[in-house]
Design a protein around this motif. Structure first.
Motif, PDB file in Angstrom:
ATOM      1  N   ASN A 187      50.638 -25.207   3.747  1.00 14.03           N
ATOM      2  CA  ASN A 187      52.075 -25.479   3.615  1.00 14.03           C
ATOM      3  C   ASN A 187      52.695 -25.764   4.983  1.00 14.03           C
ATOM      4  OD1 ASN A 187      52.012 -25.192   0.874  1.00 14.03           O
ATOM      5  ND2 ASN A 187      53.149 -23.262   0.797  1.00 14.03           N
ATOM      6  N   GLN A 188      52.243 -25.034   5.989  1.00 10.93           N
ATOM      7  CA  GLN A 188      52.718 -25.270   7.357  1.00 10.93           C
ATOM      8  C   GLN A 188      52.366 -26.689   7.801  1.00 10.93           C
ATOM      9  OE1 GLN A 188      51.011 -22.605  10.304  1.00 10.93           O
ATOM     10  NE2 GLN A 188      51.694 -23.884  12.014  1.00 10.93           N
ATOM     11  N   ALA A 189      51.163 -27.126   7.479  1.00 11.30           N
ATOM     12  CA  ALA A 189      50.728 -28.473   7.867  1.00 11.30           C
ATOM     13  C   ALA A 189      51.596 -29.539   7.199  1.00 11.30           C
ATOM     14  CB  ALA A 189      49.258 -28.671   7.491  1.00 11.30           C
ATOM     15  N   VAL A 190      51.960 -29.312   5.943  1.00  6.74           N
ATOM     16  CA  VAL A 190      52.827 -30.258   5.232  1.00  6.74           C
ATOM     17  C   VAL A 190      54.216 -30.263   5.844  1.00  6.74           C
ATOM     18  CG1 VAL A 190      53.891 -30.821   3.014  1.00  6.74           C
ATOM     19  CG2 VAL A 190      51.518 -30.025   3.081  1.00  6.74           C
ATOM     20  N   GLN A 191      54.749 -29.087   6.120  1.00  6.10           N
ATOM     21  CA  GLN A 191      56.102 -28.976   6.674  1.00  6.10           C
ATOM     22  C   GLN A 191      56.203 -29.579   8.074  1.00  6.10           C
ATOM     23  OE1 GLN A 191      56.502 -24.746   6.258  1.00  6.10           O
ATOM     24  NE2 GLN A 191      56.983 -24.856   4.078  1.00  6.10           N
ATOM     25  N   GLU A 192      55.174 -29.383   8.890  1.00  2.00           N
ATOM     26  CA  GLU A 192      55.220 -29.887  10.270  1.00  2.00           C
ATOM     27  C   GLU A 192      54.967 -31.390  10.352  1.00  2.00           C
ATOM     28  OE1 GLU A 192      52.743 -27.532  12.827  1.00  2.00           O
ATOM     29  OE2 GLU A 192      53.905 -25.697  12.490  1.00  2.00           O
ATOM     30  N   THR A 193      54.557 -32.011   9.256  1.00  2.00           N
ATOM     31  CA  THR A 193      54.365 -33.470   9.230  1.00  2.00           C
ATOM     32  C   THR A 193      55.247 -34.095   8.157  1.00  2.00           C
ATOM     33  OG1 THR A 193      52.556 -33.329   7.610  1.00  2.00           O
ATOM     34  CG2 THR A 193      51.953 -33.241   9.955  1.00  2.00           C
ATOM     35  N   GLN A 194      56.305 -33.419   7.761  1.00  2.00           N
ATOM     36  CA  GLN A 194      57.120 -33.847   6.621  1.00  2.00           C
ATOM     37  C   GLN A 194      57.489 -35.327   6.698  1.00  2.00           C
ATOM     38  OE1 GLN A 194      60.409 -31.294   5.718  1.00  2.00           O
ATOM     39  NE2 GLN A 194      61.276 -32.669   4.193  1.00  2.00           N
ATOM     40  N   GLY A 195      57.157 -36.049   5.630  1.00  2.00           N
ATOM     41  CA  GLY A 195      57.500 -37.459   5.526  1.00  2.00           C
ATOM     42  C   GLY A 195      56.626 -38.403   6.331  1.00  2.00           C
ATOM     43  N   GLU A 196      55.697 -37.887   7.117  1.00  2.00           N
ATOM     44  CA  GLU A 196      54.887 -38.751   7.972  1.00  2.00           C
ATOM     45  C   GLU A 196      53.763 -39.430   7.186  1.00  2.00           C
ATOM     46  OE1 GLU A 196      55.513 -36.583  12.320  1.00  2.00           O
ATOM     47  OE2 GLU A 196      53.521 -36.612  11.414  1.00  2.00           O
TER      48      GLU A 196
END
Length: 372
Positions: A187-196
């Protein structure tokens, strides 16, 4: 380690009209239960059920059974006309005891129903990531997978258009497990790359991935008869610690003949590699059998026989001994795009997810989409 290899079986059919990065839709429709006669649903709080005839039910928390009926579906004494939506008041809905973000939509599928999970792209990627990469890996590897899983989603929204949804929840698209499988690290990985996402020439890149390339990735032209400038194949010296970097497998020759029955193959006498790609993978296999000789695409041969036992189409040797055929090879998966174990190796050496993406998809750009 099983879950990392989920996309090794990927069968790719490209969406010709789904590549523009403009006007990106916020929600995705995922087919989670297909062709069912019934299923259970519910929520920890109240939830609303609505049908196409504008009938609406407000149900209290708990679990209820939804079954097919002559008019559509039946919940208790209520008959509802498809399509039907089931929306929770607290943002969590259950389908066959599994929790999902977003809401459910029920659509007709022949004489049965399919259950669709409608949710945001970002929430969907959170449910995909721990199924497609080991959640304990270095965060930069997880962020790499987050970007390519998001990109793959947005570039292939039409894969199940005829069935009434965007993506399925299996290896045909990407494995999706819903809320139950979410993990803080992914989830952290998704949040830190949000929309990329990854783009090439203003369009979404086809961000294919596999478990371990065995030393070099490959060009998709050998597998699916199309090419991309950023998928020509590159050297990878980072996946040597993968558990199946080298593999051996014994398979009964009669079983292979049975699996290839549509090709009219008799008793197998010998199998030979016929031509290799630039990465060392087999282009074709020549099968010498009691009815003659048959030449098959090596990648399709692997899928047809058993893609878990024959882990790649890179063969160091193929030997026949009576009714047994012995395969030796290296790597796991189709070898196109990101090598996941290579990404892990690069991340452990201090490379950022941006550098990893640049390495495996040369010429692409990282851009941030704006959801509409």
């Amino acid at each position: 380690m099983k879950k990392i290899f989920a996309c090794a079986l990927l069968a790719l059919s490209l969406c010709a009209n789904a590549h523009s990065i403009d006007k990106v839709q916020k929600n995705i429709a995922v087919g989670i239960i297909l062709d069912a006669s019934s299923f259970t649903t519910g929520s920890s709080k109240d939830f609303i059920v609505s049908d196409s005839a504008k009938k609406q039910l407000k149900l209290t928390k708990g679990i209820t059974t939804v079954a097919c009926s002559s008019k559509g579906v039946r919940i208790g004494a209520h008959n509802l006309v498809l399509p039907v939506t089931i929306k929770p008041s607290n943002g969590i809905i259950f389908a066959n005891s599994k929790p999902y973000a977003g809401y459910l939509k029920l659509i007709k599928s022949d004489q049965k129903i399919s259950i669709i999970n409608v949710l945001t792209v970002e929430d969907y990627v959170k449910g995909v990531l721990p199924k497609e990469m080991v959640s304990t890996w270095v965060i930069e590897a997880l962020k790499t997978q987050a970007v390519i899983s998001r990109t793959y989603t947005l570039s292939n929204l039409c894969r199940h258009k005829r069935q009434g949804f965007n993506m399925c929840a299996t290896t045909h698209c990407q494995v999706y497990g819903g809320l139950r499988d979410e993990v803080p690290t992914t989830n952290q990985a998704v949040q830190e790359t949000q929309g990329e996402v990854l783009t090439y020439d203003g369009k979404f890149a086809q961000t294919l991935f596999h478990a371990a390339c065995g030393g070099r990735t490959d060009n998709p032209k050998y597998l699916w008869k199309w090419e991309a400038p950023y998928l020509k194949g590159i050297k990878c010296s980072y996946c040597h610690k993968a558990p199946h970097i080298k593999w051996e497998q014994e398979i009964d020759a009669n079983l292979i003949s049975k699996k290839l029955a549509n090709n009219d193959i008799g008793k197998i006498k010998k199998i030979k590699v016929k031509g290799k790609t630039s990465s060392g993978a087999a282009k074709e296999l020549e099968i010498i059998h009691s009815k003659g000789k048959t030449i098959l695409n090596a990648y399709k041969f692997r899928l047809a026989v058993d893609a878990h036992k024959i882990k790649s189409h890179v063969f160091n040797s193929i030997k026949t001994n009576g009714d047994k055929i012995y395969f030796k090879g290296k790597g796991w998966g189709h070898k196109v795009g990101l090598c996941q174990w290579g990404a892990k190796g690069m991340a452990e050496k201090g490379k950022t997810y941006k550098k990893i993406l640049e390495y495996f998809y040369p010429g692409t750009k990282i851009e941030t989409v704006i959801y509409k």
